[in-house]
Design an enzyme around this catalytic site. Sequence first.
Site, PDB file in Angstrom:
ATOM      1  N   CYS A  26       0.834  -1.206   0.000  1.00  0.00           N
ATOM      2  CA  CYS A  26       0.000   0.000   0.000  1.00  0.00           C
ATOM      3  C   CYS A  26       0.866   1.252   0.000  1.00  0.00           C
ATOM      4  O   CYS A  26       1.881   1.315   0.692  1.00  0.00           O
ATOM      5  CB  CYS A  26      -0.908   0.030   1.222  1.00  0.00           C
ATOM      6  SG  CYS A  26      -2.335  -1.024   1.073  1.00  0.00           S
ATOM      7  N   HIS A  27       0.427   2.246  -0.751  1.00  0.00           N
ATOM      8  CA  HIS A  27       1.100   3.535  -0.761  1.00  0.00           C
ATOM      9  C   HIS A  27       0.651   4.345   0.455  1.00  0.00           C
ATOM     10  O   HIS A  27      -0.533   4.314   0.800  1.00  0.00           O
ATOM     11  CB  HIS A  27       0.726   4.313  -2.030  1.00  0.00           C
ATOM     12  CG  HIS A  27       1.213   3.676  -3.282  1.00  0.00           C
ATOM     13  ND1 HIS A  27       0.540   2.650  -3.901  1.00  0.00           N
ATOM     14  CD2 HIS A  27       2.316   3.915  -4.033  1.00  0.00           C
ATOM     15  CE1 HIS A  27       1.205   2.287  -4.981  1.00  0.00           C
ATOM     16  NE2 HIS A  27       2.285   3.036  -5.089  1.00  0.00           N
ATOM     17  N   GLU A  49      -7.504   1.233   3.116  1.00  0.00           N
ATOM     18  CA  GLU A  49      -7.624   2.062   4.313  1.00  0.00           C
ATOM     19  C   GLU A  49      -8.981   1.859   4.979  1.00  0.00           C
ATOM     20  O   GLU A  49      -9.072   1.748   6.213  1.00  0.00           O
ATOM     21  CB  GLU A  49      -7.398   3.538   3.964  1.00  0.00           C
ATOM     22  CG  GLU A  49      -5.961   3.890   3.665  1.00  0.00           C
ATOM     23  CD  GLU A  49      -5.408   3.371   2.329  1.00  0.00           C
ATOM     24  OE1 GLU A  49      -4.184   3.421   2.149  1.00  0.00           O
ATOM     25  OE2 GLU A  49      -6.200   2.920   1.471  1.00  0.00           O
ATOM     26  N   ASP A 109     -11.322  -6.652  21.836  1.00  0.00           N
ATOM     27  CA  ASP A 109     -10.355  -6.478  22.915  1.00  0.00           C
ATOM     28  C   ASP A 109     -11.001  -5.882  24.165  1.00  0.00           C
ATOM     29  O   ASP A 109     -10.750  -6.335  25.279  1.00  0.00           O
ATOM     30  CB  ASP A 109      -9.200  -5.590  22.453  1.00  0.00           C
ATOM     31  CG  ASP A 109      -8.202  -5.333  23.565  1.00  0.00           C
ATOM     32  OD1 ASP A 109      -7.696  -6.313  24.152  1.00  0.00           O
ATOM     33  OD2 ASP A 109      -7.928  -4.147  23.858  1.00  0.00           O
TER      34      ASP A 109
END
Length: 168
Positions: free
Chosen positions: A88-89, A125, A139
């Site tokens: 990924c960029h 993203e 979590d």
Amino acid sequence: MNSNARNGSDSSEGKLTHFNEQGRARMVDISGKEVTVRTAVAVSKVTMNPSTLEAIREGRIGKGDVLAVAQIAGIQGAKKTSDWIPMCHPLALNGVDIRFEDNGLDELSIQVTVKTEGKTGVEMEALTAASAAALTIYDMCKALQKDMIIGPTMLQSKSGGKNGDFNR
């Protein structure tokens, strides 16, 4: 590996773009691509016991406000996607919006919208943000319930770029 994977051709031709002529991984060169407005929406969900969802809604989770923390985690995940996903960029994001909705019983849905103006899309993203938010919910609630189920996580839609729009 097939020849399509090795040639590094454009994915719009049905070929993989993350391999060079030697069949080795590469980050795709986007220098010749046009800057456009790009948007992606990803979704995920966490399935849990009704009592766990109720505890989230009522703010009875000992670690704090589950949705506020998950929202921050999702935004951070979107911003750090290129640190997690090797090809990924790094992108300058214009916005990340995360929304939560529960079904009143046992599912908490996550919807992430990511926007940028750039040469490559923001699908990864959005997917990373949705995943980070879901993992954070797990979590924060695992002391109450360890058998929560995350997913499915998927791209819902994307717009911008030469390959056009996608809507699930």
